[in-house]
Write a protein that holds these residues in place. Structure first.
Motif, mmCIF file in Angstrom:
data_model
loop_
_atom_site.group_PDB
_atom_site.id
_atom_site.type_symbol
_atom_site.label_atom_id
_atom_site.label_comp_id
_atom_site.label_asym_id
_atom_site.label_seq_id
_atom_site.Cartn_x
_atom_site.Cartn_y
_atom_site.Cartn_z
ATOM 1 N N ILE A 1 0.860 -1.180 0.000
ATOM 2 C CA ILE A 1 0.000 0.000 0.000
ATOM 3 C C ILE A 1 0.903 1.239 0.000
ATOM 4 N N GLY B 1 8.358 8.525 -0.754
ATOM 5 C CA GLY B 1 9.074 8.459 0.524
ATOM 6 C C GLY B 1 8.472 9.310 1.612
ATOM 7 N N CYS C 1 5.260 9.236 3.090
ATOM 8 C CA CYS C 1 4.272 8.796 4.088
ATOM 9 C C CYS C 1 4.681 7.571 4.883
ATOM 10 N N GLY C 2 5.402 6.650 4.278
ATOM 11 C CA GLY C 2 5.814 5.464 5.029
ATOM 12 C C GLY C 2 4.747 4.387 5.138
ATOM 13 N N ALA C 3 3.657 4.505 4.388
ATOM 14 C CA ALA C 3 2.620 3.467 4.424
ATOM 15 C C ALA C 3 3.174 2.135 3.931
ATOM 16 N N ARG D 1 6.049 0.693 4.461
ATOM 17 C CA ARG D 1 7.234 0.166 5.113
ATOM 18 C C ARG D 1 7.159 -1.340 5.366
ATOM 19 N N VAL D 2 8.328 -1.961 5.236
ATOM 20 C CA VAL D 2 8.476 -3.410 5.401
ATOM 21 C C VAL D 2 9.744 -3.658 6.211
ATOM 22 N N THR D 3 9.824 -4.824 6.793
ATOM 23 C CA THR D 3 11.044 -5.183 7.505
ATOM 24 C C THR D 3 11.902 -6.068 6.607
ATOM 25 N N THR E 1 13.566 -1.505 9.123
ATOM 26 C CA THR E 1 12.409 -0.969 8.414
ATOM 27 C C THR E 1 12.871 -0.243 7.162
ATOM 28 N N PHE F 1 11.459 1.501 3.212
ATOM 29 C CA PHE F 1 10.308 1.981 2.452
ATOM 30 C C PHE F 1 10.346 1.351 1.058
ATOM 31 N N GLU G 1 4.836 -10.146 7.574
ATOM 32 C CA GLU G 1 4.484 -8.770 7.921
ATOM 33 C C GLU G 1 3.898 -8.048 6.695
ATOM 34 N N THR H 1 0.357 -9.129 6.338
ATOM 35 C CA THR H 1 -0.483 -8.516 7.376
ATOM 36 C C THR H 1 -0.785 -7.064 7.021
ATOM 37 N N ARG H 2 0.261 -6.330 6.653
ATOM 38 C CA ARG H 2 0.076 -4.899 6.381
ATOM 39 C C ARG H 2 -0.774 -4.656 5.123
ATOM 40 N N ALA I 1 -4.414 -4.002 5.909
ATOM 41 C CA ALA I 1 -4.730 -2.869 6.789
ATOM 42 C C ALA I 1 -6.116 -2.292 6.520
ATOM 43 N N LEU J 1 10.772 12.791 4.318
ATOM 44 C CA LEU J 1 10.874 11.431 4.861
ATOM 45 C C LEU J 1 10.503 11.381 6.340
ATOM 46 N N PRO J 2 9.427 10.680 6.694
ATOM 47 C CA PRO J 2 9.041 10.663 8.108
ATOM 48 C C PRO J 2 9.997 9.817 8.950
ATOM 49 N N ILE K 1 -0.333 -2.804 12.067
ATOM 50 C CA ILE K 1 -1.368 -2.005 11.393
ATOM 51 C C ILE K 1 -1.916 -1.011 12.403
ATOM 52 N N SER L 1 2.898 7.275 10.268
ATOM 53 C CA SER L 1 3.535 8.584 10.403
ATOM 54 C C SER L 1 2.465 9.675 10.333
ATOM 55 N N ASN M 1 2.774 12.208 8.574
ATOM 56 C CA ASN M 1 2.690 12.513 7.142
ATOM 57 C C ASN M 1 1.619 11.661 6.462
ATOM 58 N N GLU M 2 1.622 10.366 6.792
ATOM 59 C CA GLU M 2 0.633 9.480 6.167
ATOM 60 C C GLU M 2 -0.774 9.842 6.641
ATOM 61 N N ARG N 1 -3.021 -5.862 14.409
ATOM 62 C CA ARG N 1 -3.432 -4.465 14.596
ATOM 63 C C ARG N 1 -3.024 -4.005 15.986
#
Lengths: 272, 489
Positions: free
Chosen positions: A213, A219, A221-223, A225-227, A232, A234, A251, A254-255, A258, B265-266, B277, B281, B283-284, B378
């Motif tokens: 997502i 870069g 918002c960070g929605a 992000r993954v490990t 972490t 982006f 992960e 899962t994300r 959301a 970058l946040p 979940i 951030s 920002n988001e 979550r």
């Protein structure tokens, strides 16, 4: 505003769109993606570029009709305009002569795989491609993939085309036959997870291209992000491709869920 | 503006006369105006209605009377863009509102924005002579906003005059406050100006970051439209460094490039559970709601998670914006978690005050340690470390230290991380030859805003790493003046 110049149905729910975007056609590289938004109130969704034509100034997107936004996009016809289109985004695929490359595409994942296969072939690699899908009608871009591959293996879950079985069956077969130096896997996250576990067994360096997502895709918002390797990252600016053996796929899955409830409700409303 | 120029304006007959109308003593006795505000109960039900309603004509004139019209106006020293403050304030007192906005526009391209979001208490108002006289400072910010709103609402917004075209082309990377200020000055000087923006909307942080209850989009758009009328060409959906390279900009004939790409970058805290979940951030969170319209009525496709118990981490203006937005999204509790004390909050006093009025719970001297999730991944609760204040640190603020072994767990189904941002890496990684600091900012000459690549100037957060709208605008103006000098050579 970017004009749609061609539209082709690969299957009932998989559509290829050729869209005018001269600057992106020129600057994109294999692995890059774009963000598309339909309408003033639309959502920004990431889509990987599957092909580009610099002379015509167009790019190709292959879109699976899953949710509201992908439906809105694929409901557009030739001559219609995409409200917003921005790119190319993300890091390009690392292309070099690795030796023998195993390229695995699941479902519409074959579309973003195509430019990578082309670039890998042009860099002097021997390329073995695996196209995997649930059934025959969901196998896409076979001819184009054959053009840039030394060997193509088709896998279908129901055995309606090629061989019966999922992507890993085809991968095991290819790996048993010859030494693979590099693997690329693109497709649904669950498919990438198991494809990655397969190559890990044989210690074959592997990259996977994630389609998480995103909101802005730059870069901000960070929605996404993954490990990866415990850190972490982006997907939009550090990816979309990562060392598949180090991605926390659980992960990612899962994300991806959301907004499942919101997406389901929105789709029900949209298709009412 | 030189001292002589300031004095010459002050000595104009109308102004002499106005000064004599009321004694400094009487002016000193006047109460500072109170900005009319929506009640907290009502305003948490609306996204778009501004909390602060603006001054009426009568209020503005009365407030302007409080200004002593100093011969050596200290307020001006606090303004990063050098607005001739006493002149416009006295024009308001004289009910010459069109004159007032014209004065402001000589040096500021976004007065309606600055009048709303500048930290005046640290700038012009913080330098007002009245503070030394134990009086409240003149409400310069309110008056600036009044003048700008008066002009916009009168429907007679005038685009400032531009010099004849000089045949040179410049562009900006980004369309936030630094880039808009730069564009305004350069178009006035006769340059062709193109603004390249990565997002689909023009305005940068003014659109995606600052919520409408503090800065309505219509106000930002009106200012942008003035620039458009002056001839600025806006190109959204274009990422310089990705869509167009530095070399291509030259092929397109651009003689100078201003980089105002911001602090995109946040930052996250890198603590356990941060990728659950529901942890996101600021920002988001703010972009989904402000820019994409999520949760704001029918028709918007972008979703946003709505928490019942929202935790916001951080103590700056963005944290206040996030907390107040969460309240408007219908959260039952909104807890702001900040590691220092109330006195150390970096946010503007006014924002803190508004947030408290709206029922935000200030959980100061706490710091998130980790988040716990449910079986669906979550977030469900936040574990906080209790802090206490120790010795002052490099910033002069008393540094927070953990109270060993003391933690608290609070329910949280949405966590918004607002602990700051880092510079956007796209230009630093795609323009060759730039000098980049360890923090990832572009290094420029302090006075010139010129980078190591001679035709590239930069300003705002990409240089500062996280500052204010007005400092960014000041940088844009400085860069414009210096690029003009550079291109004339």
């Amino acid at each position: 505003m970017n004009k749609i110049v061609a539209k082709e149905y690969f299957s009932e729910n998989v559509v290829r769109l050729e869209i005018e975007a001269p600057l992106i056609a020129k600057s994109r590289k294999a692995g890059n993606f774009v963000i598309v938004k339909i309408g003033d109130k639309g959502e920004r969704i990431p889509l990987t570029i599957s092909d580009a034509n610099i002379e015509k100034g167009t790019i190709d997107l292959v879109v699976q009709r899953i949710g509201v936004s992908s439906r809105k996009l694929t409901d557009l016809n030739v001559g219609d305009y995409v409200t917003d289109l921005v790119g190319p985004l993300g890091r390009a695929t690392e292309i070099e002569n690795f030796g023998t490359v195993l390229a695995c595409g699941g479902g519409v994942g074959v579309a973003p795989l195509l430019p990578i296969v082309e670039a890998m072939k042009k860099a002097g690699n021997r390329v073995i491609s695996i196209l995997a899908a649930r059934s025959k009608d969901l196998i896409i871009l076979e001819d184009q993939m054959r053009k840039w591959s030394d060997e193509v293996i088709i896998m279908t879950d129901d055995g309606s085309y090629g061989e019966k079985g999922n992507v890993t069956v085809g991968m095991e077969k290819a790996i048993a036959k010859e030494k693979i130096d590099k693997a690329i896997v693109i497709g649904p996250t669950i498919m990438m997870k198991f494809a990655s576990l397969t190559t890990k067994k044989y210690e074959i360096p592997t990259v996977a291209s994630l389609n998480t997502i995103m909101v802005d895709g730059t870069g901000m918002c960070g929605a996404c992000r993954v490990t990866v390797d415990g850190k972490t990252r982006f997907v939009c600016v550090d990816g979309p491709e990562f060392d598949a053996h180090k991605i926390d796929f659980d992960e990612v899955m899962t994300r991806m869920r959301a907004y499942k409830a919101e997406e389901t409700a929105a789709l029900a409303e949209f298709t009412k | 503006m030189t001292k002589e120029e300031i004095l010459a304006l002050r000595n104009e007959p109308w102004r002499d006369e106005l000064r004599k109308k009321m004694s400094p003593k009487d002016r000193g006795a006047l109460e500072r105006v109170k900005m009319p505000e929506l009640t907290p109960d009502y305003r948490v039900t609306t996204f778009t209605e501004e909390v602060q309603q603006g001054l009426t004509k009568e209020m503005a004139v009365a407030e302007a009377q409080r200004c002593l019209d100093c011969a050596d106006p200290s307020c001006m020293k606090g303004c990063p863009v050098g607005i001739n403050i006493p002149t416009f304030v006295k024009q308001i007192e004289n009910e010459d509102f069109e004159g007032a906005i014209a004065t402001i526009k000589l040096t500021s391209s976004l007065p309606a924005v600055c009048g709303r979001v500048c930290p005046q208490e640290k700038q012009c108002e913080g330098n007002c002579i009245k503070l030394k006289m134990k009086q409240k400072p003149v409400a310069i910010g309110y008056l600036e906003r009044f003048a700008a709103d008066y002009e916009r609402e009168s429907g007679k917004m005038k685009a400032p005059k531009c010099a004849p075209k000089n045949g040179k082309k410049v562009c900006t990377v980004g369309s936030g406050p630094s880039a808009l200020a730069f564009a305004a000055d350069m178009i006035k000087l006769g340059y062709d100006v193109t603004v390249f923006e990565a997002l689909h909307e023009i305005g940068g942080v003014l659109k995606y970051g600052i919520p409408e209850f503090r800065l309505p989009n219509s106000v930002v758009d009106a200012e942008i439209n003035t620039l458009r009328e002056m001839g600025v060409d806006f190109q959204p959906n274009t990422i310089v460094g990705k869509t167009i390279s530095y070399e291509q900009l030259h092929e397109m004939g651009f003689d100078g490039i201003f980089v105002g790409s911001g602090a995109g970058l946040p930052r996250f805290m890198n603590i356990p559970g941060e990728n659950l979940i529901g942890v996101m951030s600021s920002n988001e969170y703010l972009t989904r709601i402000n820019l994409m319209g999520a949760g704001r009525g029918q028709g918007f496709d972008t979703p946003v998670l709505k928490g019942k118990n929202v935790v916001v981490c951080g103590g700056g203006n963005t944290a206040m914006d996030s907390a107040r937005t969460a309240k408007r999204m219908g959260a039952e509790t909104v807890t702001l978690v900040y590691r220092r004390g109330l006195d150390e909050l970096p946010a503007r006093a006014e924002e803190v005050h508004h947030a408290m009025e709206e029922g935000i719970d200030f959980h100061v001297l706490h710091n998130p340690l980790e988040y716990h999730g449910d079986e669906n991944g979550r977030v469900k609760e936040a574990v906080l470390q209790v802090m206490e204040l120790g010795e002052p640190d490099a910033s002069g603020r008393r540094s927070p230290v953990p109270v060993e072994g003391k933690t608290e767990t609070i329910p949280a189904d949405l966590v918004v991380v607002a602990i700051g941002v880092s510079p956007n890496p796209i230009i630093p990684t795609n323009f060759k030859g730039l000098e980049i600091s360890k923090k990832g900012t572009i290094v420029v000459g302090e006075e010139t805003m010129q980078s190591a690549v001679k035709d590239v100037f930069a300003g705002g957060d990409i240089v500062r790493g996280g500052a204010t709208v007005i400092l960014a605008m000041g940088d844009g103006r400085k860069a414009a003046a210096n690029m003009d000098e550079y291109l004339k050579k």
